[in-house]
Design a protein around this motif. Sequence first.
Motif, mmCIF file in Angstrom:
data_model
loop_
_atom_site.group_PDB
_atom_site.id
_atom_site.type_symbol
_atom_site.label_atom_id
_atom_site.label_comp_id
_atom_site.label_asym_id
_atom_site.label_seq_id
_atom_site.Cartn_x
_atom_site.Cartn_y
_atom_site.Cartn_z
ATOM 1 N N ALA A 8 -35.801 -35.642 9.231
ATOM 2 C CA ALA A 8 -34.715 -35.505 8.259
ATOM 3 C C ALA A 8 -33.358 -35.598 8.951
ATOM 4 C CB ALA A 8 -34.842 -34.180 7.512
ATOM 5 N N GLY A 9 -33.244 -34.969 10.116
ATOM 6 C CA GLY A 9 -31.988 -35.030 10.854
ATOM 7 C C GLY A 9 -31.655 -36.426 11.336
ATOM 8 N N ILE A 10 -32.684 -37.220 11.590
ATOM 9 C CA ILE A 10 -32.465 -38.580 12.082
ATOM 10 C C ILE A 10 -32.064 -39.527 10.952
ATOM 11 C CG2 ILE A 10 -33.615 -40.583 13.116
ATOM 12 C CD1 ILE A 10 -35.351 -38.590 14.701
ATOM 13 N N TYR A 11 -32.750 -39.411 9.801
ATOM 14 C CA TYR A 11 -32.573 -40.402 8.745
ATOM 15 C C TYR A 11 -31.548 -40.017 7.679
ATOM 16 C CZ TYR A 11 -36.667 -42.548 10.816
ATOM 17 O OH TYR A 11 -37.529 -43.143 11.703
ATOM 18 N N CYS A 12 -31.205 -38.732 7.572
ATOM 19 C CA CYS A 12 -30.307 -38.295 6.499
ATOM 20 C C CYS A 12 -28.838 -38.243 6.893
ATOM 21 C CB CYS A 12 -30.716 -36.905 5.998
ATOM 22 S SG CYS A 12 -32.274 -36.856 5.071
ATOM 23 N N ASP A 13 -28.548 -38.036 8.186
ATOM 24 C CA ASP A 13 -27.169 -37.704 8.546
ATOM 25 C C ASP A 13 -26.167 -38.808 8.208
ATOM 26 O OD1 ASP A 13 -28.158 -39.321 10.531
ATOM 27 O OD2 ASP A 13 -27.498 -38.077 12.207
ATOM 28 N N ASP A 14 -26.556 -40.076 8.360
ATOM 29 C CA ASP A 14 -25.626 -41.164 8.034
ATOM 30 C C ASP A 14 -25.251 -41.146 6.552
ATOM 31 O OD1 ASP A 14 -25.588 -42.053 10.611
ATOM 32 O OD2 ASP A 14 -26.991 -43.698 10.305
ATOM 33 N N TYR A 15 -26.221 -40.835 5.702
ATOM 34 C CA TYR A 15 -25.957 -40.805 4.260
ATOM 35 C C TYR A 15 -25.034 -39.646 3.895
ATOM 36 C CZ TYR A 15 -29.658 -44.278 3.672
ATOM 37 O OH TYR A 15 -30.417 -45.421 3.735
ATOM 38 N N VAL A 16 -25.200 -38.518 4.581
ATOM 39 C CA VAL A 16 -24.311 -37.379 4.334
ATOM 40 C C VAL A 16 -22.886 -37.734 4.738
ATOM 41 C CG1 VAL A 16 -23.788 -34.997 4.988
ATOM 42 C CG2 VAL A 16 -26.165 -35.680 4.585
ATOM 43 N N GLU A 17 -22.730 -38.367 5.884
ATOM 44 C CA GLU A 17 -21.399 -38.738 6.373
ATOM 45 C C GLU A 17 -20.663 -39.652 5.395
ATOM 46 O OE1 GLU A 17 -22.115 -40.540 10.130
ATOM 47 O OE2 GLU A 17 -22.739 -38.668 11.116
ATOM 48 N N LYS A 18 -21.400 -40.523 4.728
ATOM 49 C CA LYS A 18 -20.777 -41.485 3.814
ATOM 50 C C LYS A 18 -20.192 -40.825 2.569
ATOM 51 C CE LYS A 18 -23.658 -45.370 5.295
ATOM 52 N NZ LYS A 18 -24.754 -46.314 4.941
ATOM 53 N N LEU A 19 -20.526 -39.555 2.325
ATOM 54 C CA LEU A 19 -19.973 -38.853 1.168
ATOM 55 C C LEU A 19 -18.586 -38.278 1.451
ATOM 56 C CD1 LEU A 19 -23.138 -36.962 -0.144
ATOM 57 C CD2 LEU A 19 -22.157 -39.107 -0.961
ATOM 58 N N ALA A 20 -18.132 -38.371 2.685
ATOM 59 C CA ALA A 20 -16.784 -37.902 3.028
ATOM 60 C C ALA A 20 -15.754 -38.915 2.530
ATOM 61 C CB ALA A 20 -16.654 -37.718 4.534
ATOM 62 N N LYS A 21 -14.767 -38.437 1.786
ATOM 63 C CA LYS A 21 -13.713 -39.327 1.291
ATOM 64 C C LYS A 21 -12.756 -39.694 2.410
ATOM 65 C CE LYS A 21 -10.370 -39.821 -2.479
ATOM 66 N NZ LYS A 21 -9.760 -39.175 -3.674
ATOM 67 N N TYR A 22 -12.543 -38.734 3.311
ATOM 68 C CA TYR A 22 -11.665 -38.988 4.453
ATOM 69 C C TYR A 22 -12.490 -38.810 5.735
ATOM 70 C CZ TYR A 22 -8.127 -38.639 0.820
ATOM 71 O OH TYR A 22 -7.393 -38.832 -0.324
ATOM 72 N N SER A 23 -12.067 -37.966 6.635
ATOM 73 C CA SER A 23 -12.804 -37.769 7.888
ATOM 74 C C SER A 23 -13.871 -36.686 7.725
ATOM 75 C CB SER A 23 -11.844 -37.379 9.013
ATOM 76 O OG SER A 23 -10.924 -38.421 9.273
ATOM 77 N N HIS A 24 -14.839 -36.709 8.627
ATOM 78 C CA HIS A 24 -15.863 -35.671 8.659
ATOM 79 C C HIS A 24 -16.052 -35.213 10.098
ATOM 80 C CE1 HIS A 24 -18.311 -39.150 9.877
ATOM 81 N NE2 HIS A 24 -19.053 -38.254 10.518
ATOM 82 N N GLU A 25 -16.636 -34.032 10.245
ATOM 83 C CA GLU A 25 -16.889 -33.492 11.583
ATOM 84 C C GLU A 25 -18.145 -32.632 11.536
ATOM 85 O OE1 GLU A 25 -14.780 -29.893 13.556
ATOM 86 O OE2 GLU A 25 -13.679 -31.665 14.239
ATOM 87 N N TRP A 26 -19.153 -33.019 12.311
ATOM 88 C CA TRP A 26 -20.360 -32.201 12.413
ATOM 89 C C TRP A 26 -20.056 -30.990 13.285
ATOM 90 C CZ3 TRP A 26 -24.369 -32.854 9.328
ATOM 91 C CH2 TRP A 26 -24.607 -34.116 8.772
ATOM 92 N N THR A 27 -20.539 -29.838 12.891
ATOM 93 C CA THR A 27 -20.275 -28.609 13.646
ATOM 94 C C THR A 27 -21.480 -28.154 14.458
ATOM 95 O OG1 THR A 27 -20.893 -27.217 11.746
ATOM 96 C CG2 THR A 27 -18.576 -27.851 11.952
ATOM 97 N N ASP A 28 -22.584 -28.887 14.369
ATOM 98 C CA ASP A 28 -23.746 -28.564 15.199
ATOM 99 C C ASP A 28 -23.584 -29.234 16.556
ATOM 100 O OD1 ASP A 28 -24.012 -31.114 13.944
ATOM 101 O OD2 ASP A 28 -26.078 -31.191 14.647
ATOM 102 N N GLY A 29 -24.306 -28.729 17.553
ATOM 103 C CA GLY A 29 -24.348 -29.401 18.839
ATOM 104 C C GLY A 29 -25.214 -30.643 18.746
ATOM 105 N N MET A 30 -25.144 -31.486 19.762
ATOM 106 C CA MET A 30 -25.880 -32.747 19.729
ATOM 107 C C MET A 30 -27.373 -32.525 19.529
ATOM 108 S SD MET A 30 -26.219 -35.711 22.637
ATOM 109 C CE MET A 30 -27.286 -34.709 23.677
#
Length: 279
Positions: A197-219
Amino acid sequence: MIGAEDYSFSGRKRVRWQIIAPSAKSRSDRAFTAIQAAKDLLEKTEADQATIWLEINKELAGKGYGLAIVSFTPDGKGNSGKDANSKIWEVEVADAEVSTEQVRIATAWYANRSKFADKDGLTNEPKLEAYLAKELGMPESRITLPWVMREKFAYNDEPYEVAGTRMPSDIKEPESFSKSKCQMDLQCWGDKHNVAAGIYCDDYVEKLAKYSHEWTDGMLEPKFSHFRWKDESKGYITYIGDKIKFQNGFGAWQNYVYECDLDPETNTVLDVRVQPGRL
């Protein structure tokens, strides 16, 4: 996942995850859970070596009670990158079933051990045992630490370090982790595909940002901490997390909760949603 470490050295990328999987009860289930996690870790990080420690719980992680330890080094060059004849797979698994009482005792032992250290830093075990017996309401004779012994894992009567390299396309999961059983158990099915889920979902979540986004988890930290059924009959899972911030039009940042509906069998993202807040 309960812990992550990057122990890279001299240009050799090496990473380790500590995970728990309560639904993996048998020796085979533990082995294949850790093996799959090693594959997912390698895919996510593009490391030279991926190591998985399957732990009993977060409190006992790193205390020597690992139920499985898997090291996956695809180029066969070991930790240093110079050992040409090193193993690609190293898989050790424990048979032991650690009881709830044993986990409770061990967790309390390590939480309180420092209180009973003498001037040389050694633990006064008799005093600690007496204290825990009183705190846990049991005889001192029952205050013992569990014993977990791991042995090399075999598949079809061969060590996995051989079988996993010789026949990777033929390696099948044990029946207890097959769709017929695991898919009917939310904990089992969700645990099994959490890394994906972490591999395949994160790009789709990022695309919902209208402006910039920032992940707060470590790599190496998991992006999804919760999951629930999306469609139990089809095996679809909704994974949920809160490790992202979105920026608004004024430049301010806000935490968001995100959900990703995943078909784990095909790793197809069905839908994603976000809303302001934290879990």
